[in-house]
Scaffold this active site. Structure first.
Site, PDB file in Angstrom:
ATOM      1  N   LYS A 195       0.772  -1.271  -0.093  1.00  0.00           N
ATOM      2  CA  LYS A 195       0.001   0.008  -0.005  1.00  0.00           C
ATOM      3  C   LYS A 195       0.859   1.065  -0.006  1.00  0.00           C
ATOM      4  O   LYS A 195       1.827   1.466   0.826  1.00  0.00           O
ATOM      5  CB  LYS A 195      -0.973  -0.111   1.234  1.00  0.00           C
ATOM      6  CG  LYS A 195      -1.594   1.438   1.411  1.00  0.00           C
ATOM      7  CD  LYS A 195      -2.977   1.263   2.392  1.00  0.00           C
ATOM      8  CE  LYS A 195      -3.684   2.325   2.703  1.00  0.00           C
ATOM      9  NZ  LYS A 195      -4.575   2.355   3.661  1.00  0.00           N
ATOM     10  N   LYS A 248      -2.206  -1.572  -3.871  1.00  0.00           N
ATOM     11  CA  LYS A 248      -3.096  -0.461  -3.517  1.00  0.00           C
ATOM     12  C   LYS A 248      -2.428   0.793  -3.753  1.00  0.00           C
ATOM     13  O   LYS A 248      -1.113   0.948  -3.026  1.00  0.00           O
ATOM     14  CB  LYS A 248      -3.852  -0.482  -2.446  1.00  0.00           C
ATOM     15  CG  LYS A 248      -4.609   0.826  -2.118  1.00  0.00           C
ATOM     16  CD  LYS A 248      -5.154   0.688  -0.789  1.00  0.00           C
ATOM     17  CE  LYS A 248      -5.799   1.866  -0.568  1.00  0.00           C
ATOM     18  NZ  LYS A 248      -6.356   2.135   0.778  1.00  0.00           N
TER      19      LYS A 248
HETATM   20  C1  PBG Z   1      -7.436   3.083   5.555  1.00  0.00           C
HETATM   21  C2  PBG Z   1      -7.643   3.208   4.284  1.00  0.00           C
HETATM   22  C3  PBG Z   1      -7.553   4.145   3.351  1.00  0.00           C
HETATM   23  C4  PBG Z   1      -7.751   3.704   2.169  1.00  0.00           C
HETATM   24  C5  PBG Z   1      -8.380   2.323   2.423  1.00  0.00           C
HETATM   25  N1  PBG Z   1      -8.332   2.220   3.860  1.00  0.00           N
HETATM   26  C6  PBG Z   1      -7.139   5.626   3.528  1.00  0.00           C
HETATM   27  C7  PBG Z   1      -5.629   5.830   3.835  1.00  0.00           C
HETATM   28  O1  PBG Z   1      -4.711   5.058   3.903  1.00  0.00           O
HETATM   29  O2  PBG Z   1      -5.233   7.100   3.737  1.00  0.00           O
HETATM   30  C8  PBG Z   1      -8.090   4.420   0.823  1.00  0.00           C
HETATM   31  C9  PBG Z   1      -9.140   3.987  -0.189  1.00  0.00           C
HETATM   32  C10 PBG Z   1      -9.480   4.924  -1.127  1.00  0.00           C
HETATM   33  O3  PBG Z   1      -8.788   5.966  -1.504  1.00  0.00           O
HETATM   34  O4  PBG Z   1     -10.281   4.671  -1.781  1.00  0.00           O
HETATM   35  N2  PBG Z   1      -6.104   3.374   6.324  1.00  0.00           N
END
Ligand code: PBG
Length: 323
Positions: A195, A248
């Site tokens: 991520k 992601k």
């Molecule tokens: C929680 C999380 C996030 C997203 C999914 N889980 C936000 C982040 O990391 O700031 C982002 C999902 C999206 O942008 O659609 N940590």
């Protein structure tokens, strides 16, 4: 031997031929729809930065999930917006937290739809960071305890799959151990393994009310410049017991999806994140892109790169287009 013996256009000349030789196909069962659950009753509050997506109270969420199920979509991933946020993210792991109550309602009312939960703290902390903040740092090991408690509380409330998205080191192992000890050895972990600290999460932070109040997430989420590091992250999560892995965002990171596909045999997910969604929607609203085609082409590209399934805000729309 080449042209004129070989003419690539031969098999492109009709839809019947194109369909016969098509390498990548989409099916609604490969989509997971992210949903946001909030307190209250009868609440259906549209998210400004993500048109067509809503913060839903539990009663509305149940109705939404019945529709999602009827479209043949594989499942949902739930994000919670709690009544109150505090420094200890207590709403994340409270037995009566918003996600836990939503799961109980969904378990009773909707069957056959996979209920996945996002396991993270940023929606529940007053400062918006994904863990326990000591000074200006997010403390890794204390955060693991919260994550483990959250995952167990989700499993107890009826989650089919838990999906940690916090990017703390060791979270998959901590969650696996806690689930096993609590009597949930069969609950799979879908790890947000690679991520990135991405600008494309911008619209989501409005949806989940989770923007960090100071600093950013670059001390835990990955540097967009790095690819080999993503493979190491994935490798470690697999070693700790991940059942499925995720990359992601999706579209800007298709090279990572492809490399993960080639290197690892676990089921692989990709998350077409909020910014990817909103870019397509905004361009279509301006008349600059054909929305239907952009939706299907983006989802096809993600799958062609190697994703087995895709988390996407277009799940309902794409399922309708495929019907
Ligand atoms: C929680 C999380 C996030 C997203 C999914 N889980 C936000 C982040 O990391 O700031 C982002 C999902 C999206 O942008 O659609 N940590």
């Amino acid at each position: 031997m080449s042209f004129p013996v070989h003419r690539m256009r031969r098999v492109r000349s009709t839809e019947a031929l194109r369909s016969l030789v098509r390498e990548t196909r989409l099916a609604p069962s490969q989509f997971i729809l992210p949903l946001f659950v909030c307190p209250g009753e009868g609440v259906r509050k549209e998210i400004g930065s993500m048109p067509g997506n809503f913060q839903l109270s539990i009663d509305e969420l149940v109705k939404e999930c019945a529709e999602v199920k009827s479209l043949g979509i594989g499942g949902i991933i739930l994000f919670g917006i709690p009544e109150v946020k505090d420094e200890m993210a207590s709403g994340a792991y409270a037995e009566s937290g918003i996600v836990q109550r939503a799961l109980q309602a969904l378990r009773a009312e909707v069957s056959g739809l996979l209920l996945i939960t996002d396991v993270c703290n940023c929606e529940y902390t007053s400062h918006g960071h994904c863990g326990y903040v000591r000074g200006n740092e997010v403390d890794n090991d204390i955060t693991l305890e919260w994550l483990a408690k959250s995952a167990v509380s989700h499993a107890r409330a009826g989650a089919d799959i838990v999906a940690p998205s916090d990017m703390m080191d060791g979270r998959v192992g901590a969650i696996r151990k806690a689930l096993d000890e609590a009597g949930f050895p069969s609950t799979p972990i879908l790890s947000y393994a690679a991520k990135y600290a991405s600008v494309f999460y911008g619209p989501f932070r409005e949806a989940a009310e989770s923007a960090p109040q100071f600093g950013d997430r670059r001390s835990y989420q990955m540097d967009p410049s790095n690819a080999r590091e993503a493979l190491r992250e994935i490798e470690l999560d697999i070693a700790e017991g991940a059942d499925m892995i995720m990359v992601k965002p999706a579209m800007p990171y298709l090279d990572i999806v492809r490399q993960a596909r080639e290197r690892f045999d676990l089921p692989l997910a990709a998350y077409q994140v909020s910014g990817e969604f909103s870019m397509i929607v905004a361009a279509a609203q301006n008349g600059w892109l054909d929305r239907n085609r952009a939706v299907l082409e983006s989802l096809t590209a993600i799958r062609r790169a190697g994703a087995d399934f895709t988390l996407t805000y277009f799940a309902k729309e794409a399922a309708r287009l495929l019907a």
